[in-house]
Scaffold this motif. Structure first.
Motif, short mmCIF file in Angstrom:
data_model
loop_
_atom_site.label_atom_id
_atom_site.label_comp_id
_atom_site.label_asym_id
_atom_site.label_seq_id
_atom_site.Cartn_x
_atom_site.Cartn_y
_atom_site.Cartn_z
N GLY A 12 4.43 52.25 36.11
CA GLY A 12 3.76 50.99 36.41
C GLY A 12 2.50 50.72 35.63
O GLY A 12 1.92 49.64 35.75
N SER A 37 3.38 53.14 40.81
CA SER A 37 4.28 53.82 41.72
C SER A 37 4.31 55.30 41.41
O SER A 37 4.19 55.70 40.25
CB SER A 37 5.70 53.25 41.59
OG SER A 37 5.76 51.91 41.99
N GLU A 49 5.01 59.15 37.94
CA GLU A 49 4.30 57.87 38.03
C GLU A 49 4.92 56.84 37.10
O GLU A 49 5.51 57.18 36.07
CB GLU A 49 2.82 58.03 37.65
CG GLU A 49 2.03 58.99 38.49
CD GLU A 49 1.82 60.32 37.82
OE1 GLU A 49 0.79 60.98 38.07
OE2 GLU A 49 2.70 60.71 37.02
N LEU A 64 2.40 53.95 46.49
CA LEU A 64 2.08 52.89 45.56
C LEU A 64 0.59 52.59 45.58
O LEU A 64 -0.09 52.81 46.59
CB LEU A 64 2.88 51.63 45.91
CG LEU A 64 4.39 51.86 45.90
CD1 LEU A 64 4.94 51.91 47.31
CD2 LEU A 64 5.08 50.78 45.10
N THR A 91 7.94 57.25 48.06
CA THR A 91 7.09 56.69 47.02
C THR A 91 5.73 56.31 47.60
O THR A 91 5.63 55.84 48.72
CB THR A 91 7.75 55.43 46.42
OG1 THR A 91 8.99 55.81 45.82
CG2 THR A 91 6.87 54.80 45.35
N GLN A 147 -1.58 49.30 44.67
CA GLN A 147 -1.68 47.92 44.26
C GLN A 147 -3.10 47.67 43.80
O GLN A 147 -4.05 47.90 44.54
CB GLN A 147 -1.33 46.98 45.41
CG GLN A 147 -1.44 45.51 45.06
CD GLN A 147 -0.42 45.07 44.04
OE1 GLN A 147 0.76 45.34 44.18
NE2 GLN A 147 -0.88 44.39 42.98
N ARG A 175 0.72 47.26 39.71
CA ARG A 175 1.13 48.12 40.82
C ARG A 175 1.66 49.41 40.24
O ARG A 175 2.63 49.41 39.49
CB ARG A 175 2.18 47.45 41.68
CG ARG A 175 2.68 48.35 42.81
CD ARG A 175 3.69 47.67 43.70
NE ARG A 175 3.06 46.66 44.53
CZ ARG A 175 3.69 46.04 45.55
NH1 ARG A 175 4.93 46.34 45.82
NH2 ARG A 175 3.06 45.13 46.26
#
Length: 118
Positions: free
Chosen positions: A8, A21, A6, A80, A78, A82, A19
């Motif tokens: 972000g 990732s 991980e 994600l 990946t 948000q 965000r």
């Protein structure tokens, strides 16, 4: 075996965005449903969001609906997350989760810290 990394996380003011990732190793990314969980200090780990192996179905915890979106970037292996309109109660370590759709084997990342301040 799937390894998840991980990134972000960070410090953000309330109302801000981040965000997250999660990069997955291996060549069978499409065989895994992916999810995000979080664990706040002194609390149990809780479900945040999930996306199916195909990417067509998503689920969210009520507490994040309308603010968080989970999606997959298949080309980059990946998933994600948000996050918008962050709140102090979103403060937690966020963990990526992969579950094999055939045998239900589950893998976890090491977590990334999100801290939301007023």
């Amino acid at each position: 075996q799937v390894q998840l990394v991980e990134s972000g996380g960070g410090l953000v003011q309330a109302g801000g965005s981040l965000r997250l990732s999660c990069a997955a190793s291996g060549r069978t990314f499409s065989s895994y449903a992916m999810g995000w969980f979080r664990q706040a200090p002194g609390k149990e780990r809780e479900f945040v969001a999930k996306i199916s192996s195909s990417g067509y179905r998503t689920n969210y915890a009520d507490s994040v609906k309308g603010r968080f979106i989970i999606f997959r970037d298949t080309a980059k292996n990946t998933v994600l997350l948000q996050m918008i309109d962050l709140k102090p109660e979103d403060t937690a370590v966020y963990y990526c989760n992969a579950q094999n759709v055939r045998d239900s084997r589950t893998f976890w990342g090491q977590g990334t810290q999100v801290q939301v301040i007023v």
